[in-house]
Design a protein around this motif. Structure first.
Motif, PDB file in Angstrom:
ATOM      1  N   ARG A   1      36.154  46.567  35.498  1.00  0.00           N
ATOM      2  CA  ARG A   1      37.454  46.757  36.156  1.00  0.00           C
ATOM      3  C   ARG A   1      37.889  45.508  36.914  1.00  0.00           C
ATOM      4  O   ARG A   1      39.079  45.295  37.136  1.00  0.00           O
ATOM      5  N   ALA A   2      36.912  44.691  37.320  1.00  0.00           N
ATOM      6  CA  ALA A   2      37.255  43.466  38.036  1.00  0.00           C
ATOM      7  C   ALA A   2      37.935  42.440  37.125  1.00  0.00           C
ATOM      8  O   ALA A   2      38.752  41.636  37.584  1.00  0.00           O
ATOM      9  N   PHE A   3      37.619  42.498  35.820  1.00  0.00           N
ATOM     10  CA  PHE A   3      38.082  41.434  34.921  1.00  0.00           C
ATOM     11  C   PHE A   3      39.068  41.893  33.855  1.00  0.00           C
ATOM     12  O   PHE A   3      39.732  41.061  33.239  1.00  0.00           O
ATOM     13  N   LEU A   4      39.167  43.197  33.632  1.00  0.00           N
ATOM     14  CA  LEU A   4      40.045  43.688  32.570  1.00  0.00           C
ATOM     15  C   LEU A   4      41.179  44.525  33.153  1.00  0.00           C
ATOM     16  O   LEU A   4      40.986  45.243  34.140  1.00  0.00           O
ATOM     17  N   PRO A   5      42.358  44.491  32.554  1.00  0.00           N
ATOM     18  CA  PRO A   5      43.480  45.312  33.024  1.00  0.00           C
ATOM     19  C   PRO A   5      43.168  46.801  32.889  1.00  0.00           C
ATOM     20  O   PRO A   5      42.473  47.237  31.974  1.00  0.00           O
ATOM     21  N   PHE A   6      43.714  47.581  33.816  1.00  0.00           N
ATOM     22  CA  PHE A   6      43.521  49.031  33.765  1.00  0.00           C
ATOM     23  C   PHE A   6      44.031  49.621  32.455  1.00  0.00           C
ATOM     24  O   PHE A   6      43.475  50.581  31.931  1.00  0.00           O
ATOM     25  N   SER A   7      45.109  49.057  31.932  1.00  0.00           N
ATOM     26  CA  SER A   7      45.683  49.583  30.687  1.00  0.00           C
ATOM     27  C   SER A   7      44.697  49.481  29.533  1.00  0.00           C
ATOM     28  O   SER A   7      44.696  50.316  28.630  1.00  0.00           O
ATOM     29  N   VAL A   8      43.849  48.452  29.549  1.00  0.00           N
ATOM     30  CA  VAL A   8      42.824  48.301  28.519  1.00  0.00           C
ATOM     31  C   VAL A   8      41.686  49.288  28.760  1.00  0.00           C
ATOM     32  O   VAL A   8      41.223  49.978  27.841  1.00  0.00           O
ATOM     33  N   LEU A   9      41.240  49.370  30.005  1.00  0.00           N
ATOM     34  CA  LEU A   9      40.100  50.225  30.323  1.00  0.00           C
ATOM     35  C   LEU A   9      40.400  51.694  30.079  1.00  0.00           C
ATOM     36  O   LEU A   9      39.530  52.455  29.663  1.00  0.00           O
ATOM     37  N   ARG A  10      41.644  52.104  30.335  1.00  0.00           N
ATOM     38  CA  ARG A  10      41.998  53.516  30.158  1.00  0.00           C
ATOM     39  C   ARG A  10      41.887  53.958  28.710  1.00  0.00           C
ATOM     40  O   ARG A  10      41.689  55.134  28.431  1.00  0.00           O
ATOM     41  N   ARG A  11      42.024  53.011  27.776  1.00  0.00           N
ATOM     42  CA  ARG A  11      42.023  53.375  26.360  1.00  0.00           C
ATOM     43  C   ARG A  11      40.742  52.949  25.632  1.00  0.00           C
ATOM     44  O   ARG A  11      40.578  53.226  24.457  1.00  0.00           O
ATOM     45  N   SER A  12      39.844  52.300  26.353  1.00  0.00           N
ATOM     46  CA  SER A  12      38.702  51.668  25.693  1.00  0.00           C
ATOM     47  C   SER A  12      37.470  52.563  25.669  1.00  0.00           C
ATOM     48  O   SER A  12      37.136  53.205  26.661  1.00  0.00           O
ATOM     49  N   ARG A  13      36.795  52.585  24.528  1.00  0.00           N
ATOM     50  CA  ARG A  13      35.486  53.211  24.435  1.00  0.00           C
ATOM     51  C   ARG A  13      34.377  52.168  24.566  1.00  0.00           C
ATOM     52  O   ARG A  13      33.219  52.497  24.771  1.00  0.00           O
ATOM     53  N   LEU A  14      34.757  50.907  24.448  1.00  0.00           N
ATOM     54  CA  LEU A  14      33.778  49.828  24.463  1.00  0.00           C
ATOM     55  C   LEU A  14      33.275  49.532  25.862  1.00  0.00           C
ATOM     56  O   LEU A  14      32.096  49.276  26.068  1.00  0.00           O
ATOM     57  N   PHE A  15      34.167  49.611  26.863  1.00  0.00           N
ATOM     58  CA  PHE A  15      33.807  49.183  28.213  1.00  0.00           C
ATOM     59  C   PHE A  15      33.505  50.378  29.119  1.00  0.00           C
ATOM     60  O   PHE A  15      34.136  50.578  30.155  1.00  0.00           O
ATOM     61  N   GLY A  16      32.537  51.176  28.717  1.00  0.00           N
ATOM     62  CA  GLY A  16      32.047  52.226  29.588  1.00  0.00           C
ATOM     63  C   GLY A  16      32.519  53.630  29.256  1.00  0.00           C
ATOM     64  O   GLY A  16      31.852  54.596  29.600  1.00  0.00           O
ATOM     65  N   ASP A  17      33.679  53.784  28.640  1.00  0.00           N
ATOM     66  CA  ASP A  17      34.191  55.106  28.283  1.00  0.00           C
ATOM     67  C   ASP A  17      34.172  56.043  29.488  1.00  0.00           C
ATOM     68  O   ASP A  17      33.747  57.183  29.399  1.00  0.00           O
ATOM     69  N   ARG A  18      34.619  55.540  30.640  1.00  0.00           N
ATOM     70  CA  ARG A  18      34.496  56.322  31.858  1.00  0.00           C
ATOM     71  C   ARG A  18      35.324  57.598  31.812  1.00  0.00           C
ATOM     72  O   ARG A  18      34.985  58.595  32.443  1.00  0.00           O
ATOM     73  N   ARG A  19      36.410  57.610  31.087  1.00  0.00           N
ATOM     74  CA  ARG A  19      37.265  58.790  30.990  1.00  0.00           C
ATOM     75  C   ARG A  19      36.999  59.600  29.725  1.00  0.00           C
ATOM     76  O   ARG A  19      37.842  60.396  29.319  1.00  0.00           O
ATOM     77  N   TYR A  20      35.844  59.401  29.125  1.00  0.00           N
ATOM     78  CA  TYR A  20      35.446  60.186  27.950  1.00  0.00           C
ATOM     79  C   TYR A  20      36.477  60.129  26.829  1.00  0.00           C
ATOM     80  O   TYR A  20      36.820  61.149  26.215  1.00  0.00           O
ATOM     81  N   ARG A  21      36.971  58.944  26.542  1.00  0.00           N
ATOM     82  CA  ARG A  21      37.912  58.812  25.437  1.00  0.00           C
ATOM     83  C   ARG A  21      37.251  59.157  24.103  1.00  0.00           C
ATOM     84  O   ARG A  21      37.938  59.444  23.118  1.00  0.00           O
ATOM     85  N   SER A  22      35.925  59.132  24.061  1.00  0.00           N
ATOM     86  CA  SER A  22      35.223  59.437  22.817  1.00  0.00           C
ATOM     87  C   SER A  22      35.152  60.938  22.549  1.00  0.00           C
ATOM     88  O   SER A  22      34.746  61.358  21.466  1.00  0.00           O
ATOM     89  N   LEU A  23      35.529  61.769  23.521  1.00  0.00           N
ATOM     90  CA  LEU A  23      35.472  63.217  23.361  1.00  0.00           C
ATOM     91  C   LEU A  23      36.855  63.783  23.048  1.00  0.00           C
ATOM     92  O   LEU A  23      37.872  63.258  23.489  1.00  0.00           O
ATOM     93  N   SER A  24      36.862  64.872  22.314  1.00  0.00           N
ATOM     94  CA  SER A  24      38.115  65.557  22.016  1.00  0.00           C
ATOM     95  C   SER A  24      38.422  66.561  23.117  1.00  0.00           C
ATOM     96  O   SER A  24      37.554  67.344  23.520  1.00  0.00           O
ATOM     97  N   LEU A  25      39.659  66.538  23.605  1.00  0.00           N
ATOM     98  CA  LEU A  25      40.065  67.500  24.616  1.00  0.00           C
ATOM     99  C   LEU A  25      40.332  68.880  24.038  1.00  0.00           C
ATOM    100  O   LEU A  25      40.730  69.796  24.765  1.00  0.00           O
TER     101      LEU A  25
END
Length: 353
Positions: free
Chosen positions: A161-185
């Motif tokens: 989060r220190a180096f990447l824009p939030f817009s990238v992190l919110r959609r990324s599965r590569l950088f931690g998947d903190r919001r479980y983007r890999s799971l189906s809602l």
């Protein structure tokens, strides 16, 4: 945190009086948002059918006429006027201390429950005794599905989060998947934590692990509760068929310098309580680094009329983080639960029941 001995004593005393145990206790903490709270209570009443529920509204010393308005609009709800504001976790613990249901639902005031949501949630928890907390599918007022599942804060996430824009992190599965983007809602999921706008917990689990940690004034209290419940050996599940509408911003009034600071404070406190002071200090440094790098964006726009508010948020948070790097947040000392609540559960003065 909530005193489990007092909670059990209160419940046993009322059972001895022959008071029928409700299936579900629904807790709503109100602070200057009477209209939202009334709408939430009415949505529960409209969708409870013959389900035995008790609705407890805890007012955290609202500065408007919330208490009178809520009592007049929904007289079947128990309204507890605390006379103090110990924060969201504390307010819910006041409600937990008098709740009698087999299940307890922490519900935001800026929500509406959908048809059969309560019944489906209780049925699911009845069938899955290993689940200690159940979260719901949440949609905003326009019908867009909100991401309500997330992982605990980790140092690697703060690093990215220190180096990447939030817009990238919110959609990324590569950088931690903190919001479980890999799971189906669309599927039931076992997750680390859920957003606190809807959290249904069996009473037996609360008796075992305790209520919310009221050292948190606001934000991250649900993350810590999920962490503690999972640490006790239970799972936290997200259920897509348990649906709510979440309008957002009910008691907080949206984003402000205060909320920007409180968000950072709660993240650091979570790390300190669950991972230790050393990890919390490193995490503080990473958050501060990220904010410092974003100064290239926030400082220039803060001189414009459109960017003035965002610049104020950034400055307040940045000053707090600089201080927190030296003196780590230790959490608030919450006010005691009022005697009229702690001793009697609720009184005629505090309730319309």
């Amino acid at each position: 945190m909530q005193d489990r001995t007092n909670v059990n004593a209160t419940r046993l005393a009322r059972e001895a009086e022959g008071v029928e145990q409700p299936e579900l206790s629904i807790l709503i903490v109100n602070y200057n948002c009477a209209q939202d709270t009334i709408r939430a209570v009415q949505s529960v009443q409209a969708n409870a059918d013959d389900f035995r529920v008790e609705i407890i509204v805890v007012d955290n010393a609202s500065t408007d006429d919330s208490v009178d308005r809520i009592r007049a609009a929904v007289p079947d709800a128990r309204v507890v006027a605390t006379g103090a504001n110990g924060g969201y976790a504390w307010g819910n613990n006041v409600g937990i201390s008098i709740a009698q249901g087999r299940y307890v639902l922490v519900l935001n005031p800026d929500t509406e429950v959908s048809t059969d949501a309560l019944q489906k949630a209780v049925a699911y928890l009845d069938e899955h005794q290993h689940v200690g907390l159940l979260g719901a599918r949440s949609e905003d007022g326009d019908g867009h599905v909100e991401q309500t599942c997330f992982r605990y804060p980790r140092l690697r996430d703060l690093f990215w989060r220190a180096f990447l824009p939030f817009s990238v992190l919110r959609r990324s599965r590569l950088f931690g998947d903190r919001r479980y983007r890999s799971l189906s809602l669309e599927d039931i999921c076992d997750v680390e934590a859920v957003v606190g706008c809807f959290m249904m917990v069996p009473r037996r689990v609360i008796d075992e692990v305790g209520g919310l940690d009221d050292r948190f004034f606001m934000y991250s209290e649900e993350t810590e509760w999920c962490w503690r419940i999972r640490k006790a050996g239970y799972q936290v599940h997200y259920h897509p068929d348990v649906r709510i509408i979440h309008y957002g911003g009910g008691s907080t009034g949206g984003v402000s310098p205060w909320s920007a600071v409180e968000t950072a404070k709660s993240q650091i406190l979570f790390l300190r309580l669950t991972r230790g002071a050393g990890v919390a200090r490193v995490g503080t440094g990473l958050i501060l680094l990220g904010d410092a790098l974003r100064a290239a964006w926030f400082v220039p726009i803060s001189v414009t009329r459109a960017g003035r508010a965002r610049g104020a948020h950034w400055r307040a948070r940045f000053v707090f983080l600089c201080k927190a790097l030296i003196d780590q947040p230790k959490g608030q000392t919450p006010p005691p639960i009022p005697d009229t609540v702690a001793k009697a559960g609720f009184t005629e003065t505090d309730s319309n029941a």
